[in-house]
Write an enzyme that holds these catalytic residues in place. Structure first.
Site, PDB file in Angstrom:
ATOM      1  N   CYS A   1      42.604  44.581  40.742  1.00  0.00           N
ATOM      2  CA  CYS A   1      42.150  45.969  40.780  1.00  0.00           C
ATOM      3  C   CYS A   1      42.392  46.654  42.122  1.00  0.00           C
ATOM      4  CB  CYS A   1      40.676  46.038  40.411  1.00  0.00           C
ATOM      5  SG  CYS A   1      40.341  45.358  38.776  1.00  0.00           S
TER       6      CYS A   1
ATOM      7  N   HIS B   1      34.809  52.128  45.115  1.00  0.00           N
ATOM      8  CA  HIS B   1      35.343  51.307  44.027  1.00  0.00           C
ATOM      9  C   HIS B   1      34.431  51.473  42.813  1.00  0.00           C
ATOM     10  CE1 HIS B   1      37.701  48.213  42.167  1.00  0.00           C
ATOM     11  NE2 HIS B   1      36.684  47.378  42.056  1.00  0.00           N
TER      12      HIS B   1
ATOM     13  N   GLU C   1      29.090  46.748  47.324  1.00  0.00           N
ATOM     14  CA  GLU C   1      29.824  47.810  48.016  1.00  0.00           C
ATOM     15  C   GLU C   1      28.876  48.686  48.823  1.00  0.00           C
ATOM     16  OE1 GLU C   1      33.273  51.213  47.284  1.00  0.00           O
ATOM     17  OE2 GLU C   1      32.240  50.343  45.544  1.00  0.00           O
TER      18      GLU C   1
ATOM     19  N   LYS D   1      35.208  56.573  38.708  1.00  0.00           N
ATOM     20  CA  LYS D   1      35.248  55.691  37.538  1.00  0.00           C
ATOM     21  C   LYS D   1      34.154  56.052  36.536  1.00  0.00           C
ATOM     22  CE  LYS D   1      37.348  51.519  39.557  1.00  0.00           C
ATOM     23  NZ  LYS D   1      37.439  51.888  40.985  1.00  0.00           N
TER      24      LYS D   1
ATOM     25  N   HIS E   1      37.659  52.268  34.364  1.00  0.00           N
ATOM     26  CA  HIS E   1      38.330  51.422  35.346  1.00  0.00           C
ATOM     27  C   HIS E   1      39.742  51.104  34.874  1.00  0.00           C
ATOM     28  CE1 HIS E   1      39.166  48.709  38.452  1.00  0.00           C
ATOM     29  NE2 HIS E   1      38.184  47.834  38.329  1.00  0.00           N
TER      30      HIS E   1
ATOM     31  N   PHE F   1      39.691  41.107  41.608  1.00  0.00           N
ATOM     32  CA  PHE F   1      39.461  39.686  41.343  1.00  0.00           C
ATOM     33  C   PHE F   1      40.316  38.852  42.294  1.00  0.00           C
ATOM     34  CE2 PHE F   1      38.060  39.602  36.568  1.00  0.00           C
ATOM     35  CZ  PHE F   1      36.908  40.276  36.905  1.00  0.00           C
TER      36      PHE F   1
END
Length: 414
Positions: free
Chosen positions: A166, A306, A317, A338, A343, A402
């Site tokens: 991502c 994010h 975050e 998002k 996403h 990831f």
């Protein structure tokens, strides 16, 4: 001051909120959700039945049937976004144009042509290898989206691909900027694409219990930083930015949207899917981007987070932002687009970079929609539910993937 500065001169996107930059930005500012029931594939036996789909996407308006047979959906998205970005920048190369060797591409994607993988594996198992398309391998490889636009738009300079989950398209933008800075190109297409709404990807993420199952309220399912968030919403689409060496852009009279000021990367080195507790890895990426930009924490006017709408990522975050920005963290508007787009996995960073650039251009910060119940662990200013007008001189965009990949980009007013 760097000798070679990098600016943004063109934008293009196809995503659940808009099939052009103008439509995307108008809907973001209005707080419009692009999340809806998934109808392109059978999700009857998958717990999550919603996603960010590009409903009105018609690649046949741009590409011939022959071309479409050779391109996975993720490549089609990137091709259309690139076309818009190049037209916006006023750039078009002929096949024998000497300038074309100074123009290149960096594309980012998390999983590439997964739709083709699933289709061709079904053919393999149910019919046999003799019925596989000869385009099977070229359609699925992650770099092919960049290769295709290089061929069609005559971009003969550096051409590479970032595959960092991502964080991929954020890496693509940063890497493209570095290519220009070191003098290897004057113009770069940078961005990313993803078309993951397949039974395999949906089923895989559902088995990991990472996605929202708020199927009865699709538009309210993606709710970053809200106490009642229950997972991310997977989406498809692409975005492309034209990055250009500043003096090259000025010489041809190009409109300059923003400057790419900073690029920071780090690794969590912790877990294949979970962020490092406390947000140390994310914080190092933000600190590296600030250092690269030559800015202090107090110089950042907006953060596009994010903000995935998962319990662990949003809280981590928030901790990372507070560790980097200290008390100033409470004065910075931090929103997650998002909440509207869902996403886009490897395409997310580029779509969100476009939002940062437009926030700088228009002095408007897009909201975090569906923010109803504050979470004590997430206690910053998330621009709840309504856009906010304010001067945005600098914007940071965060992308985490990831494997512990962390990327932060800093854009500034030209």
């Amino acid at each position: 001051m760097r000798e070679r500065r990098v600016v943004v001169t063109g934008l293009g996107t196809v995503n659940p909120v808009g099939s052009s930059v103008d439509e995307y930005w108008k809907n973001l500012v209005a707080g419009v959700s692009g999340i809806r029931p998934i109808t392109r594939v059978d999700v009857s036996d998958i717990p999550t039945k919603i996603g960010g789909t590009v409903e009105d996407f018609d690649p046949g308006a741009y590409l011939s049937r022959r071309e479409l047979r050779r391109m996975d959906r993720f490549s089609q998205f990137f091709w259309v976004a690139t076309r818009e970005a190049l037209e916006d920048a006023g750039i078009a190369y002929e096949e024998d144009d000497p300038e074309a060797s100074r123009a290149g591409v960096v594309v980012g994607t998390g999983i590439g042509g997964i739709e083709t993988i699933q289709e061709e594996m079904d053919t393999l198992f149910h019919v046999g290898p003799h019925r596989l398309t000869p385009f099977a391998i070229p359609k699925i490889i992650s770099n092919i989206a960049g290769g295709q636009v290089s061929i069609d738009f005559h971009l003969y300079g550096p051409n590479t691909c970032a595959v960092t989950a991502c964080a991929a398209s954020a890496n693509a933008i940063g890497d493209a900027a570095e290519i220009i800075r070191r003098g290897a190109a004057d113009v770069m297409i940078a961005g990313g694409a993803e078309a993951p709404l397949t039974r395999f990807a949906l089923g895989g993420f559902a088995s990991a219990r990472a996605m929202s199952t708020r199927n009865d309220e699709p538009e309210r399912a993606s709710r970053p930083f809200d106490l009642d968030r229950d997972g991310f919403v997977m989406s498809e689409g692409a975005a492309a930015l034209v990055l250009e060496e500043r003096s090259h852009a000025v010489a041809r009279g190009a409109e300059i949207y923003a400057e790419v000021l900073g690029y920071g990367m780090s690794a969590d080195g912790y877990h294949i899917t979970l962020p490092r507790p406390g947000g140390g890895g994310a914080a190092r990426a933000m600190e590296a981007a600030l250092a690269d930009a030559g800015l202090g924490p107090e110089d950042i006017a907006y953060i596009n987070a994010h903000g995935t709408s998962t319990q662990a990522n949003d809280a981590t975050e928030t901790m990372a932002i507070k560790s980097v920005f200290g008390e100033h963290a409470y004065r910075i508007p931090v929103s997650s687009t998002k909440s509207m787009t869902g996403h886009l996995l490897g395409g997310a960073g580029a779509v969100e970079a476009v939002a940062c650039v437009l926030a700088i251009r228009d002095g408007v910060v897009p909201p975090t929609i569906n923010y109803d119940t504050p979470d004590p662990e997430c206690d910053l200013d998330y621009v709840p539910n309504e856009a906010r007008e304010l001067p945005v001189t600098t914007a940071m965009s965060n992308s985490f993937g990831f494997g512990g990949h962390n990327v932060a980009l800093v854009f500034g007013r030209p």
